[in-house]
Design a protein around this motif. Structure first.
Motif, mmCIF file in Angstrom:
data_model
loop_
_atom_site.group_PDB
_atom_site.id
_atom_site.type_symbol
_atom_site.label_atom_id
_atom_site.label_comp_id
_atom_site.label_asym_id
_atom_site.label_seq_id
_atom_site.Cartn_x
_atom_site.Cartn_y
_atom_site.Cartn_z
ATOM 1 N N SER A 178 0.810 -1.224 0.000
ATOM 2 C CA SER A 178 0.000 0.000 0.000
ATOM 3 C C SER A 178 0.845 1.275 0.000
ATOM 4 O O SER A 178 0.500 2.243 -0.682
ATOM 5 C CB SER A 178 -0.956 0.007 1.200
ATOM 6 O OG SER A 178 -0.239 0.016 2.424
ATOM 7 N N THR A 179 1.950 1.299 0.730
ATOM 8 C CA THR A 179 2.766 2.517 0.767
ATOM 9 C C THR A 179 3.536 2.706 -0.530
ATOM 10 O O THR A 179 3.776 3.842 -0.958
ATOM 11 C CB THR A 179 3.716 2.499 1.980
ATOM 12 O OG1 THR A 179 2.952 2.334 3.182
ATOM 13 C CG2 THR A 179 4.485 3.809 2.097
ATOM 14 N N SER A 180 3.912 1.613 -1.181
ATOM 15 C CA SER A 180 4.566 1.718 -2.493
ATOM 16 C C SER A 180 3.615 2.354 -3.504
ATOM 17 O O SER A 180 4.008 3.226 -4.296
ATOM 18 C CB SER A 180 5.003 0.337 -2.994
ATOM 19 O OG SER A 180 6.001 -0.204 -2.180
ATOM 20 N N VAL A 181 2.367 1.904 -3.491
ATOM 21 C CA VAL A 181 1.363 2.453 -4.405
ATOM 22 C C VAL A 181 1.116 3.927 -4.073
ATOM 23 O O VAL A 181 1.026 4.776 -4.972
ATOM 24 C CB VAL A 181 0.052 1.646 -4.322
ATOM 25 C CG1 VAL A 181 -1.032 2.274 -5.192
ATOM 26 C CG2 VAL A 181 0.291 0.197 -4.738
ATOM 27 N N TYR A 182 1.016 4.221 -2.798
ATOM 28 C CA TYR A 182 0.836 5.611 -2.353
ATOM 29 C C TYR A 182 1.980 6.495 -2.867
ATOM 30 O O TYR A 182 1.751 7.578 -3.420
ATOM 31 C CB TYR A 182 0.781 5.650 -0.828
ATOM 32 C CG TYR A 182 0.863 7.040 -0.224
ATOM 33 C CD1 TYR A 182 -0.249 7.880 -0.211
ATOM 34 C CD2 TYR A 182 2.049 7.504 0.343
ATOM 35 C CE1 TYR A 182 -0.177 9.148 0.351
ATOM 36 C CE2 TYR A 182 2.131 8.767 0.908
ATOM 37 C CZ TYR A 182 1.013 9.590 0.914
ATOM 38 O OH TYR A 182 1.096 10.843 1.459
ATOM 39 N N ALA A 183 3.204 6.015 -2.725
ATOM 40 C CA ALA A 183 4.371 6.789 -3.177
ATOM 41 C C ALA A 183 4.370 6.975 -4.688
ATOM 42 O O ALA A 183 4.848 7.988 -5.206
ATOM 43 C CB ALA A 183 5.653 6.093 -2.738
#
Length: 331
Positions: A276-281
């Motif tokens: 999820s944080t990779s996608v957010y970034a």
């Protein structure tokens, strides 16, 4: 003394792992602690995700494909890569996903991957340096590099530099291209030995892994500094996915495997949650034009103090350029 030097890095890595999983468990208990944000469609944009055939990388690829992005999986297992492509295309109608071979342990393979990508004549808006090995036995790559250092850090260092021009050409001042580099909380206990980056004096798989993760943070920050100086429409950020249930834990000690088996459902993130944080970034409008951040649970937070040492960043960058045979110049 030598036994202590090997045991200490292991104790530090397991300690930081315990701290992270406890934090994850507490976050799950908070109302709205695991809610998923909604991101804008990415139709027409192109991303490369290393290690995108399984684990965190696979779910990163799937989420980006669902947003309409054309995603290229860069991996060293052709069978796994093609299976991942087929699976995503079966799940997502009109998904644009493909696999290109890239072995990050081989600098020659990295060059060949970049050449193959450039022959496609397509833009590049997002590069996610996701692939990793963890706690592998002491061994050297064909280029003579320690495996953690080569796969986790040096291969990504070279790949990023070789793709920088494509990213700069694809980015605009209104919509920057983005470089996302995955590290982990183990970088907090990592020690960078510039005179022994290959961990040849006294090998500890835990120490080598933590060092590679610290090197990735230093690299990402130095890259953002150089991009800011050069004025290119590209940003560089670091992602900490947390402690995630993946195949990377096959080399942990037997006690850790037992604890993982008993508590993973409660304490560890699923690969989808880890992505999820990779996608957010990669796609969040909140990060438009913003680089040099350490991101955890879709929020900016502070990394380890040594990671902000600009002199250390600079020295690691220069040494890395020499090791991979590229000029030490600002991008």
């Amino acid at each position: 003394m030598s036994l202590l030097s090997v045991a200490l890095p292991a104790l530090r890595v397991y300690w930081i792992g315990v701290c992270v999983v406890l934090h994850q468990a507490l976050r799950r208990l908070r109302p709205g602690g695991s809610s998923q944000p909604v991101f804008p469609l990415q139709n027409g944009n192109v991303a490369i995700v290393t290690g995108g055939a399984k684990g965190i990388g696979y779910h990163t690829v799937k989420h980006l494909a669902r947003l309409g992005m054309h995603v290229i999986i860069a991996g060293c297992n052709e069978k796994e890569g093609q299976e991942a492509v087929m699976k995503i295309k079966e799940e997502i109608l009109n998904a644009k996903v493909e696999f290109l071979y890239c072995d990050l342990a081989s600098m020659k393979s990295v060059h060949q991957f970049v050449q193959a990508f450039k022959e496609k004549n397509c833009p590049l808006h997002v590069l996610i340096n996701n692939a990793a090995v963890m706690l592998v036995p002491e061994r050297k790559t064909d280029d003579g590099f320690e495996e953690h250092f080569a796969v986790n850090y040096l291969g990504h260092f070279l790949l990023t530099n070789l793709l920088l021009e494509a990213l700069k050409q694809s980015g605009t001042h209104d919509h920057n291209a983005r470089i996302i580099t995955l590290s982990s909380a183990t970088h907090f206990v990592g020690e960078l030995h510039l005179n022994d980056l290959q961990s040849s004096c006294l090998y500890s798989p835990h120490g080598a892994y933590a060092q590679s993760k610290l090197a990735l943070v230093l690299f990402a920050y130095r890259l953002q500094h150089l991009l800011t100086e050069g004025g290119g429409p590209v940003t560089s950020n670091v992602v900490d996915p947390g402690v995630v249930i993946t195949d990377l834990y096959q080399n942990v000690c037997w006690a850790a495997k037992v604890i993982k088996w008993m508590t993973a459902w409660l304490l560890m993130k699923t690969p989808e949650e880890g992505a999820s944080t990779s996608v957010y970034a990669a796609v969040s409008p909140e990060l438009e034009g913003i680089g040099g951040c350490y991101l955890y649970n879709e929020q900016r937070t502070k990394s380890a103090d040594p990671s902000y040492d600009e002199e250390l960043q600079k020295r690691l960058w220069s040494k890395s350029c020499k090791l991979v045979g590229i000029p030490d110049v600002a991008p």
